[in-house]
Design a protein around this motif. Structure first.
Motif, mmCIF file in Angstrom:
data_model
loop_
_atom_site.group_PDB
_atom_site.id
_atom_site.type_symbol
_atom_site.label_atom_id
_atom_site.label_comp_id
_atom_site.label_asym_id
_atom_site.label_seq_id
_atom_site.Cartn_x
_atom_site.Cartn_y
_atom_site.Cartn_z
ATOM 1 N N LYS A 142 13.531 -47.882 -7.860
ATOM 2 C CA LYS A 142 13.569 -48.387 -9.157
ATOM 3 C C LYS A 142 12.768 -49.564 -9.449
ATOM 4 O O LYS A 142 11.759 -49.941 -10.210
ATOM 5 C CB LYS A 142 14.900 -48.613 -10.141
ATOM 6 N N ALA A 143 13.001 -50.591 -8.501
ATOM 7 C CA ALA A 143 12.264 -51.992 -8.313
ATOM 8 C C ALA A 143 10.536 -51.681 -8.108
ATOM 9 O O ALA A 143 9.810 -52.282 -8.751
ATOM 10 C CB ALA A 143 12.899 -52.826 -7.490
ATOM 11 N N MET A 144 10.481 -50.772 -7.193
ATOM 12 C CA MET A 144 9.166 -50.401 -6.778
ATOM 13 C C MET A 144 8.202 -49.619 -8.034
ATOM 14 O O MET A 144 7.206 -50.184 -8.228
ATOM 15 C CB MET A 144 8.909 -49.457 -5.635
ATOM 16 N N ARG A 145 9.035 -48.905 -8.575
ATOM 17 C CA ARG A 145 8.414 -47.850 -9.762
ATOM 18 C C ARG A 145 8.132 -48.878 -11.170
ATOM 19 O O ARG A 145 7.106 -48.673 -11.762
ATOM 20 C CB ARG A 145 9.483 -47.088 -10.244
ATOM 21 N N LEU A 146 9.035 -49.965 -11.293
ATOM 22 C CA LEU A 146 8.973 -50.436 -12.474
ATOM 23 C C LEU A 146 8.462 -51.867 -12.536
ATOM 24 O O LEU A 146 7.666 -52.643 -13.394
ATOM 25 C CB LEU A 146 10.616 -50.841 -13.241
ATOM 26 N N VAL A 147 8.526 -52.385 -11.342
ATOM 27 C CA VAL A 147 7.936 -53.795 -11.110
ATOM 28 C C VAL A 147 6.874 -54.019 -10.218
ATOM 29 O O VAL A 147 5.748 -54.415 -10.615
ATOM 30 C CB VAL A 147 9.210 -54.898 -10.528
ATOM 31 N N VAL A 148 6.908 -53.383 -8.897
ATOM 32 C CA VAL A 148 5.963 -53.798 -7.749
ATOM 33 C C VAL A 148 4.790 -52.940 -8.004
ATOM 34 O O VAL A 148 3.609 -53.441 -7.859
ATOM 35 C CB VAL A 148 6.632 -53.514 -6.508
ATOM 36 N N VAL A 149 4.836 -51.438 -8.127
ATOM 37 C CA VAL A 149 3.979 -50.609 -8.064
ATOM 38 C C VAL A 149 3.091 -50.992 -9.111
ATOM 39 O O VAL A 149 1.617 -50.973 -9.157
ATOM 40 C CB VAL A 149 4.153 -49.087 -8.187
#
Length: 229
Positions: A142-149
């Motif tokens: 979720k962090a990758m999808r919403l913040v990092v990517v």
């Protein structure tokens, strides 16, 4: 140069052939690009998910970066159906077209490069962003999808535009397996009329117009992302 050879381009049937070829090229590019960007995002997340997924994605990327695109197209069109069971082989021959296999080969190839561009973009994102997302209770994916990517995409925008341009030009290789794209039409017209220069000048101009358009769109998107920061 025989200028009379250009008269073939004035024929309505020839213009219709090029129009259909351009439509096929455009469809091939759009479908392959959508699949490539979606898969590229998945690959870059998997590469950061653990040692085994990272090794598998790394092998996938190295294969597609080091084997010529035309070989990959041949592998999918001629090779893969041959290793399937007889019933599956018959089904693929009856239901899957050259266009389908071209999309598979082109999208997988582009996804390998896109994933590396996104990975470079992720490396440029501050680790504090990930830590803040995890502190808010987000899981890894979720962090990758919403913040990092999303931030990585902004940072990798110039490279991603270059990959789009490369994919558009690589679609011309689909003619080798019989996809009726711009280059297939040009080669067919050349063989039938011997008007070689006009036959290949037409796709040259069309590809140039398309790539310049993509570059313009990419430049606008890059400016808007920088302005939105």
């Amino acid at each position: 140069m025989n200028l009379q050879s250009f008269s073939v381009l004035a024929e309505p049937d020839v213009q219709l052939l090029f129009l259909r070829g351009f439509a096929t090229t455009l469809q091939l590019f759009i479908v392959s690009a959508i699949a490539a960007y979606a898969l590229g995002a998945v690959l870059v997340v998997l590469r950061m998910a653990g040692r085994i997924p990272s090794a598998l994605v790394g092998a996938f990327v190295e294969y597609h970066r080091n084997v010529p695109s035309i070989v990959q197209i041949f592998v999918w069109y001629f090779g893969v159906p041959e290793i399937l069971p007889a019933s599956w082989h018959a089904w693929t021959n009856a239901h899957l077209s050259a266009f389908f296999f071209a999309v598979v080969a082109l999208s997988l190839n582009a996804a390998a490069y896109i994933s590396e561009d996104l990975r470079s973009g992720i490396r440029a994102v501050s680790s504090g962003q990930t830590e803040a997302a995890r502190a808010l209770g987000m899981g890894f994916f979720k962090a990758m999808r919403l913040v990092v990517v999303p931030q990585a995409v902004r940072g990798a925008a110039p490279a991603l535009v270059s990959q789009s341009l490369s994919l558009l030009k690589t679609t011309s290789l689909a003619l080798v397996i019989g996809v009726n794209d711009l280059m297939y039409v040009a080669r067919q017209l050349d063989g039938e009329t011997y008007a070689t220069f006009p036959s290949y000048l037409t796709p040259t101009v069309i590809y140039l117009a398309c790539t310049l358009t993509l570059m313009g769109i990419g430049s606008r998107l890059e400016k808007s992302t920088h302005a939105g920061r």
